[in-house]
Design an enzyme around this catalytic site. Structure first.
Site, mmCIF file in Angstrom:
data_model
loop_
_atom_site.group_PDB
_atom_site.id
_atom_site.type_symbol
_atom_site.label_atom_id
_atom_site.label_comp_id
_atom_site.label_asym_id
_atom_site.label_seq_id
_atom_site.Cartn_x
_atom_site.Cartn_y
_atom_site.Cartn_z
ATOM 1 N N ASP A 44 78.243 84.342 59.645
ATOM 2 C CA ASP A 44 77.256 83.896 60.629
ATOM 3 C C ASP A 44 77.965 83.146 61.752
ATOM 4 O O ASP A 44 78.667 82.166 61.518
ATOM 5 C CB ASP A 44 76.239 82.973 59.938
ATOM 6 C CG ASP A 44 75.007 82.700 60.781
ATOM 7 O OD1 ASP A 44 75.149 82.410 61.986
ATOM 8 O OD2 ASP A 44 73.894 82.774 60.244
ATOM 9 N N CYS A 84 69.915 85.157 64.088
ATOM 10 C CA CYS A 84 70.188 85.557 62.705
ATOM 11 C C CYS A 84 69.359 86.729 62.199
ATOM 12 O O CYS A 84 69.895 87.708 61.691
ATOM 13 C CB CYS A 84 69.976 84.355 61.781
ATOM 14 S SG CYS A 84 71.031 82.937 62.166
ATOM 15 N N ASP A 299 76.641 88.263 62.442
ATOM 16 C CA ASP A 299 75.347 88.544 63.068
ATOM 17 C C ASP A 299 75.374 88.310 64.573
ATOM 18 O O ASP A 299 74.651 88.953 65.336
ATOM 19 C CB ASP A 299 74.236 87.723 62.405
ATOM 20 C CG ASP A 299 74.547 86.232 62.351
ATOM 21 O OD1 ASP A 299 75.651 85.811 62.760
ATOM 22 O OD2 ASP A 299 73.675 85.468 61.880
ATOM 23 N N HIS A 300 76.190 87.373 65.003
ATOM 24 C CA HIS A 300 76.340 87.033 66.420
ATOM 25 C C HIS A 300 77.537 86.095 66.529
ATOM 26 O O HIS A 300 78.230 85.842 65.528
ATOM 27 C CB HIS A 300 75.074 86.357 66.970
ATOM 28 C CG HIS A 300 74.569 85.234 66.104
ATOM 29 N ND1 HIS A 300 75.209 84.025 66.010
ATOM 30 C CD2 HIS A 300 73.508 85.174 65.248
ATOM 31 C CE1 HIS A 300 74.570 83.249 65.162
ATOM 32 N NE2 HIS A 300 73.531 83.934 64.668
#
Length: 543
Positions: A44, A84, A299-300
């Site tokens: 994450d 998320c 996710d990013h």
């Protein structure tokens, strides 16, 4: 690393010595080859630029480097949405997921750790903040970003929950997967390097603490840390200003503060890398490394004070550019791929690995042709992949729907209906830090990219739908609370600002809702008048 630390008994040295033939066997011909196992490690908030030069100079990430040497790194991988939940939508059990299809076609499946495909612990605040983004107020929704040092020079298990989930994945490989006669798919979701909660700001604030131990901080090259340039608050793009303010970043920050925030973030990335290393090491110990395709992504990203922001929810590179590395049977070694790709490509890639027909209605394209240097038009019924990727965001900390089109050297960012908020255009070749918006300078490019974007998605219509959805959802939520509404809304993540003048902010929401009601009445009145006029025309024709 020392014995007992990350990578355990095997030791990092042994892992890094695993050269081509020793690390894994060469694949057989496609028709004879048994299907590969697959391990997906998704963390994450890891900035994808840390996986290649020059970003990789700031922190030592040996497991990622190992994957680069024995596999492929994508240089331009992007999230489909920099938050998320939607970026993990391919795992949502309410829909047919790639894991469902792989199980149906003979794979043994297991998942550990963070899934977060529907909601996080702070979702009520996130949703209310997103629903009310058009309200005429400005409230801080996060604690001020800060750093915290914990433990000592030998403490490597800082994010204990992630380590426990990594341990579960390791034990599952050792005790179960090693005995399978069928191929397996393993998913490990990590929370790191996401910032930690900020209890100093109250329990309802978000996560703005960058926390690590001296053990990991020593992996960071302080001299290579770049202090980002900031525009003055008055010169910021209006959406950026809203984001910076709601993220509590419009105050004064010294260069030392910014450097430390970035250093602690990089140290958290190093700890994440060690967990990836545990998985790779275990696969090697059990003899499964040569039979397993490993995918590492996030996710990013994390802005880490770039553009006077931390966190994600932005289309700037720090937030939207994700890591994507793949190694295993059939994957070319030491390959760097420049094509723009997206997280939506993971779903068809998983099916392709498992030799499951890929539905043509999926948004993404399999990455296997790029990884194996096949001609994509020969392997995909959809034909060759497009030269662009799309990302969009409609959530909190941003007061407009945002759309990003990345193609070639250009990044085009547009907002809302495409006209009420000025767009942004960046030349990532000449301006990798995205400091100069050249949209006015290159109107032809803007027009061309906007035309492509509108051919992909009718974004003004989507933005309008989101606008209406936000009000409907807020009204439903407010009504569900009854008399508790004032107390609940005052104690969401913005509580420190809200409680200074709660009546003012409630009145602002009431005005926002009243304006909606007046518009609906006007629309109904207009429709009545239109019907009456049509009836009048019919009567006049009869006369």
């Amino acid at each position: 690393m020392r014995d007992g630390g990350p990578l355990g008994r095997t030791g990092l040295a042994l892992l890094l010595m695993a050269a081509g033939a020793g690390a894994r066997s060469r694949p057989a011909a496609h028709g004879d080859q048994s299907r590969s196992n697959v391990v997906l490690v998704a963390c994450d908030s890891l900035d994808g630029r840390l996986t290649f030069f020059p970003g990789n100079q700031t922190v030592n990430l040996p497991s990622i480097n190992f994957m680069k040497r024995h596999g492929t790194v994508f240089l331009n991988a992007y999230t489909n949405s920099p938050i998320c939940c939607p970026s993990r939508a391919g795992l949502d059990p309410d829909y047919v997921t790639w894991m469902d299809l792989m199980e149906k076609h003979g794979y043994r499946a297991q998942k550990f750790g963070k899934l977060d495909f529907t909601s996080g612990h702070h979702s009520v605040s996130n949703r209310v903040e997103a629903w009310t983004r058009d309200v005429n107020f400005l409230l801080r929704q996060e604690g001020r970003p800060m750093v915290k040092l914990t433990g000592h020079r030998k403490q490597f298990r800082v994010m204990e929950t992630d380590w426990q989930n990594t341990d579960k994945a390791v034990n599952w490989i050792k005790q179960e997967a090693v005995n399978f006669t069928q191929p397996f798919i393993l998913y490990l979701g990590l929370n790191l390097p996401h910032p930690y909660p900020s209890p100093y700001s109250g329990e309802n604030f978000g996560s703005s603490t960058f926390l690590t131990s001296p053990y990991w901080l020593e992996k960071v090259n302080y001299e290579a840390i770049k202090i980002p340039k900031w525009s003055s608050l008055s010169e910021m793009h209006p959406v950026d200003y809203y984001s910076s303010y709601t993220k509590n970043c419009t105050g004064e920050f010294s260069k030392e503060e910014v450097r430390n925030i970035r250093a602690f973030y990089y140290a958290m990335c190093a700890e994440t890398d060690a967990m990836l290393g545990e998985i790779i090491s275990t696969l090697r110990d059990t003899g499964l490394l040569g039979k397993t395709i490993i995918i590492f992504t996030a996710d990013h990203g994390e802005l880490a004070m770039e553009h006077r922001q931390f966190y994600k929810m932005s289309m700037y590179e720090g937030s939207s550019h994700v890591p994507l590395l793949v190694m295993g049977p059939g994957v070319r070694e030491q390959q760097q791929i420049e094509n723009v790709v997206s997280l939506v490509d993971i779903y068809p890639t998983m099916l392709d690995i498992a030799r499951i027909p890929v539905p043509q209605n999926l948004s993404g394209y399999s990455l296997m042709p790029l990884l194996c240097e096949k001609v994509e038009s020969e392997t995909s019924p959809k034909g060759p992949r497009p030269s662009w990727v799309l990302s969009e965001f409609h959530g909190c900390n941003v007061n407009s729907s945002v759309y990003m089109l990345r193609t070639g050297k250009w990044k085009y960012i547009t907002y809302s209906d495409g006209s009420s908020v000025p767009p942004q255009l960046f030349d990532l070749t000449g301006d990798p830090d995205e400091l100069t918006n050249v949209a006015i300078k290159f109107p032809v490019i803007v027009h061309s990219l906007d035309k492509i974007l509108r051919s992909i998605v009718n974004y003004p219509k989507v933005s309008s739908s989101v606008h209406e959805y936000n009000k409907e959802q807020f009204i439903n939520w407010k009504q569900s609370l009854g008399h508790n509404y004032s107390s609940v809304i005052a104690n969401l993540r913005w509580h420190q600002d809200w409680l200074k003048d709660p009546k003012k902010y409630e009145n602002a929401i009431d005005k926002w809702l009243d304006a909606q009601i007046r518009r609906e009445v006007l629309c109904k009145d207009y429709e009545v008048e239109r019907v009456c006029f049509r009836e009048y025309q019919v009567i006049m024709k009869k006369i």
